[in-house]
Structure formats: C-alpha cells, structure tokens
Scaffold this active site. Structure first.
Site, PDB file in Angstrom:
ATOM      1  N   ARG A   1      41.113 -19.154  27.412  1.00 10.61           N
ATOM      2  CA  ARG A   1      39.994 -19.511  28.637  1.00 10.61           C
ATOM      3  C   ARG A   1      39.726 -19.471  29.957  1.00 10.61           C
ATOM      4  NH1 ARG A   1      39.707 -24.387  30.614  1.00 10.61           N
ATOM      5  NH2 ARG A   1      41.173 -25.089  29.159  1.00 10.61           N
TER       6      ARG A   1
ATOM      7  N   TYR B   1      13.768 -14.919  27.921  1.00 11.17           N
ATOM      8  CA  TYR B   1      13.901 -14.722  26.156  1.00 11.17           C
ATOM      9  C   TYR B   1      13.695 -16.632  26.285  1.00 11.17           C
ATOM     10  CZ  TYR B   1      17.609 -15.515  22.904  1.00 11.17           C
ATOM     11  OH  TYR B   1      17.999 -15.576  21.679  1.00 11.17           O
TER      12      TYR B   1
ATOM     13  N   ASP C   1      18.687 -10.273  32.924  1.00 17.68           N
ATOM     14  CA  ASP C   1      18.831 -10.132  31.373  1.00 17.68           C
ATOM     15  C   ASP C   1      18.661  -8.863  31.521  1.00 17.68           C
ATOM     16  OD1 ASP C   1      19.310  -9.777  28.934  1.00 17.68           O
ATOM     17  OD2 ASP C   1      18.692 -11.903  28.701  1.00 17.68           O
TER      18      ASP C   1
ATOM     19  N   LYS D   1      23.612  -8.114  20.847  1.00 15.33           N
ATOM     20  CA  LYS D   1      22.206  -6.857  20.122  1.00 15.33           C
ATOM     21  C   LYS D   1      22.731  -5.548  20.960  1.00 15.33           C
ATOM     22  CE  LYS D   1      20.653 -10.792  20.082  1.00 15.33           C
ATOM     23  NZ  LYS D   1      19.104 -11.692  21.093  1.00 15.33           N
TER      24      LYS D   1
HETATM   25  C1  LIG Z   1      19.952 -12.468  22.054  1.00 15.30           C
HETATM   26  C2  LIG Z   1      19.250 -12.520  23.814  1.00 15.30           C
HETATM   27  C3  LIG Z   1      20.136 -13.641  24.233  1.00 15.30           C
HETATM   28  C4  LIG Z   1      20.352 -14.308  23.407  1.00 15.30           C
HETATM   29  O1  LIG Z   1      21.462 -14.406  22.986  1.00 15.30           O
HETATM   30  P1  LIG Z   1      22.892 -15.225  22.581  1.00 15.30           P
HETATM   31  O2  LIG Z   1      24.078 -13.490  22.003  1.00 15.30           O
HETATM   32  O3  LIG Z   1      22.440 -14.948  20.929  1.00 15.30           O
HETATM   33  O4  LIG Z   1      22.964 -16.077  23.075  1.00 15.30           O
HETATM   34  C5  LIG Z   1      19.313 -13.922  25.596  1.00 15.30           C
HETATM   35  N1  LIG Z   1      18.559 -12.851  26.063  1.00 15.30           N
HETATM   36  C6  LIG Z   1      18.300 -12.278  25.474  1.00 15.30           C
HETATM   37  C7  LIG Z   1      16.793 -10.724  26.192  1.00 15.30           C
HETATM   38  C8  LIG Z   1      18.353 -11.658  24.089  1.00 15.30           C
HETATM   39  O5  LIG Z   1      17.180 -10.939  23.446  1.00 15.30           O
END
Ligand SMILES: *Cc1c(COP(=O)(O)O)cnc(C)c1O
Length: 383
Positions: free
Chosen positions: A48, A102, A174, A199
């Site tokens: 952690r 998102y 992001d 992703k």
């Molecule tokens: C999937 C996604 C997230 C969140 O990610 P997790 O791994 O599901 O928590 C954030 N931003 C974008 C653009 C995403 O496609």
C-alpha cells in the site's frame, strides 16, 4: 538505464525491468512479499506504499512512456483519477471539468465532491474560452479528456495548459483514449496525466489497473494521499501489466492504422450519416489533433441512418462484439443511446450530440478487410 534516449519499443520492452540475478531468466521476477526487512523508517516497503519492487520498477516504464519524471500504478483507472484529485483538493476549492468526461469520473465528481464542500463547474464545450470564462479565485484544477467519449472531440492541450499556468491553476487529463503512444500531454504543459490501464495499457481485456504520470513533486503529493486511500495494484497484476506494456506500441500503432482505414471506408457510406474520427479531414478539429497527437487513436464513432436499427445491427455482427469496455485486441461496439446514456431523455442525449443511431467503435487488430466485411454484412442484414 537512460530511458529518455531509448526508442519507443525499447522503452516498452526494457525500461523498469527487474533483472533476475539469481536464475538469469529473461523476464522480471514477481516479488509477492507483503513483508520486507525493516531497516529504516524512510525505506518502509509495503504494497500500500506503492513501493514493492514490481510497482516501483514498472512505474519507471510508465513515466518514460509519458515523458514525466515519475509515475504511480493503481488498482483501476478510477483509483488513479480519484486519488490524484483528492490529493490536491480541499474544502472550498473549485474544479472546472470538461463537459464530456468518462461516466465514472462524472459520477465521482457529482456524488463525492459535495460531501467535502468542493465546488465544480462543467464547461459547455471543449473550447479554451469556455474554460477561461469559468475560472474563479478558488479554481484549483482544470480537468480535461481528449479525444473525448463518445464523439472524439479534441481539446487544445497547449491552450488549456497556458490558460491554467497564467492563472496558477493545475491541469489534469484523462489520456486513456489516446494512450501514451498517440499523445503525451505533459509535453504540452499538462501537469497530471491519468490512465485507465484497464484499456490500452493492459490491452487484452483481462486486467483492471490505472496509472498517473507527473513531476516528482506532484507524484509525491499524490502518493502521500494515495497511501491513505489504498488503491494499490496487486503485484501479480503489476507483472501482467508489465507484460502487456511490452507490446503497447505494436498494438496501438496497428489499432490506429486499422481505425483510419475503417473511418475512411465508412465516411462515404450510403447507410451512414456521419463518422467521428480525428484522423479524418472532415473532423472539425483535424488540424488541432494533427498538432498535438502522434497518431489519431483507435476509437471512432459513426451514425447509422434511421432505417438501420442500432441494436439489431450489433446483433447481426459476426465477430465484432458489443461491449461497454474498449481498447482490447478484439474490435467492439457500443450504442450509447441504448446503453451508457440510456437513462437520459432523448432531448438530453441530443443536447450532447448523441443520436439514436450512434455506434462507438473500438478498433482491435483484426484485418481491416475482415472488419469491413463484418460491418457491411450486418448493415445489409439489418436493412
Ligand atoms: C474505463 C475508463 C476509465 C475508468 O477506468 P477503470 O479502470 O474502469 O476504473 C476512465 N477513463 C476512461 C476514458 C475510460 O475509458
């Protein structure tokens, strides 16, 4: 190792690898210990604390990929995003967020910020002036996402970074949709770069993970909050993420190449109204995308004409699968009006540019001619 000088594939394969000194194996060993010898209070190693050998070393690969000094790995994209925001925010602060972000991030902001007395405003568009008009004395963070979901809108990275710097505001992005292969926001002055590593970084639709890349100072501050929230990633999965990242450039480059071909094929199609892909000259922000992206990415969207039912179209696809997630090696579709945005009224959806026939397409690595054939067959069958 001097990571900055290495080429992209060499970074993917080698940066942050752990040498197997005992057996001379080719890949990094996994250190699964949760207990390490306690020599020094400043050197306390613990999962952690985000500093087990696998976490610590793989962070270097992510920092090298995003051209930052430092990085951290998390258990999900939302852990990366939420821990990073909460590291910098306190009661009375204000955040400006891009209109389209998102859904999970939207929910986090709308459901959690109020509890802590953190103010927020969403812009009306992705234009820099829209952000400018919303700046308040207490604005602490400007939060953006580009290309955006599901219409692949582009936000001006340098424009936002400059605006924020003039006003002493931090910026956070992001960068999931572009991946570090197609876009490095830190080079344009964006402070904090977050990823859902579930992703493209993971890339095989089989791990949940997140990452944040930034300067040493910013990562130190995120770390000091993140150890309290505890969103660290298990070392088994850290190891899988390392394996995935070795092919990140190969995968994403190919997915991007295929996406361009699909977008071009669908652009002048009789049964399709419109294609959204930043790599098409018809995209309203094509020039901006060209300036700030190294490749246009592997996500695209298109609007089926009204005589084609979007759900039936997806059922008629043979190997392209409907899926809420994205970025795997397999191509997937989602129809936002009937799924992710189904709880909104049609008017609210149209307000956001989401028509009933909209299909978001995540391009995998299948041959473009096979994908096109599957799409054509499904359109024909649905008509
Ligand atoms: C999937 C996604 C997230 C969140 O990610 P997790 O791994 O599901 O928590 C954030 N931003 C974008 C653009 C995403 O496609």
């Amino acid at each position: 190792m001097k990571t900055k000088k290495l080429g992209i594939n060499s970074i993917c394969v080698h940066t942050g690898e752990i040498e197997d000194q005992q057996y001379k194996g080719a890949v990094s060993p996994i250190y699964v210990s949760t207990s390490f010898a306690f020599d020094d209070i400043d050197e306390k190693r613990y999962p952690r604390y985000y500093n087990t050998p696998n976490q610590q070393e793989l962070s270097k690969k992510i920092a090298a990929l995003e051209h930052t000094d430092s990085a951290m790995i998390f258990s999900s994209g939302m852990a990366a995003i939420s821990h990073s925001m909460m590291a910098f925010l306190k009661t009375g602060d204000h955040v400006i967020l891009q209109q389209v972000i998102y859904g999970g991030t939207f929910n986090f902001v709308v459901k959690e910020f109020e509890k802590f007395g953190i103010e927020y405003t969403f812009t009306d568009s992705s234009k820099v002036d829209d952000f400018k008009n919303l700046i308040q004395k207490n604005t602490k963070i400007i939060y953006i996402e580009t290309p955006s979901n599901p219409l692949l809108g582009i936000t001006d990275l340098k424009g936002i970074a400059d605006l924020a710097k003039e006003n002493g505001i931090m910026t956070m992005i992001d960068n999931t949709f572009a991946s570090p292969i197609n876009q490095n926001p830190y080079d344009f002055g964006i402070d904090i770069v977050a990823h859902s590593a579930t992703k493209y970084m993971g890339g095989h639709s089989d791990i949940s993970a997140g990452a944040v890349a930034a300067s040493n100072d910013h990562i130190e501050q995120i770390w000091s909050t993140a150890i309290n929230y505890g969103g660290n990633l298990s070392d088994y999965t850290v190891w899988l993420l390392e394996r995935s990242l070795k092919t990140l450039n190969l995968r994403v480059k190919e997915q991007t190449r295929v996406a361009q071909l699909i977008a071009e094929h669908l652009e002048n199609h009789n049964d399709i109204d419109r294609v959204y892909y930043p790599g098409l000259k018809s995209h309203e922000d094509y020039e901006l995308a060209k300036k700030q992206m190294k490749g246009f990415g592997a996500m695209l969207s298109f609007e089926l004409k009204s005589h084609i039912d979007p759900m039936e179209f997806q059922r008629n696809l043979e190997f392209i699968k409907p899926s809420m997630s994205l970025a795997g090696l397999e191509s997937t579709t989602v129809s936002p009006a009937q799924t992710t945005h189904a709880l909104l009224s049609e008017e609210e959806r149209l307000d956001r540019g989401i028509k009933n026939g909209l299909i978001r397409f995540s391009t995998g690595i299948e041959e473009p001619e096979d994908l096109i054939e599957d799409i054509e067959r499904a359109i024909h069958k649905t008509k």
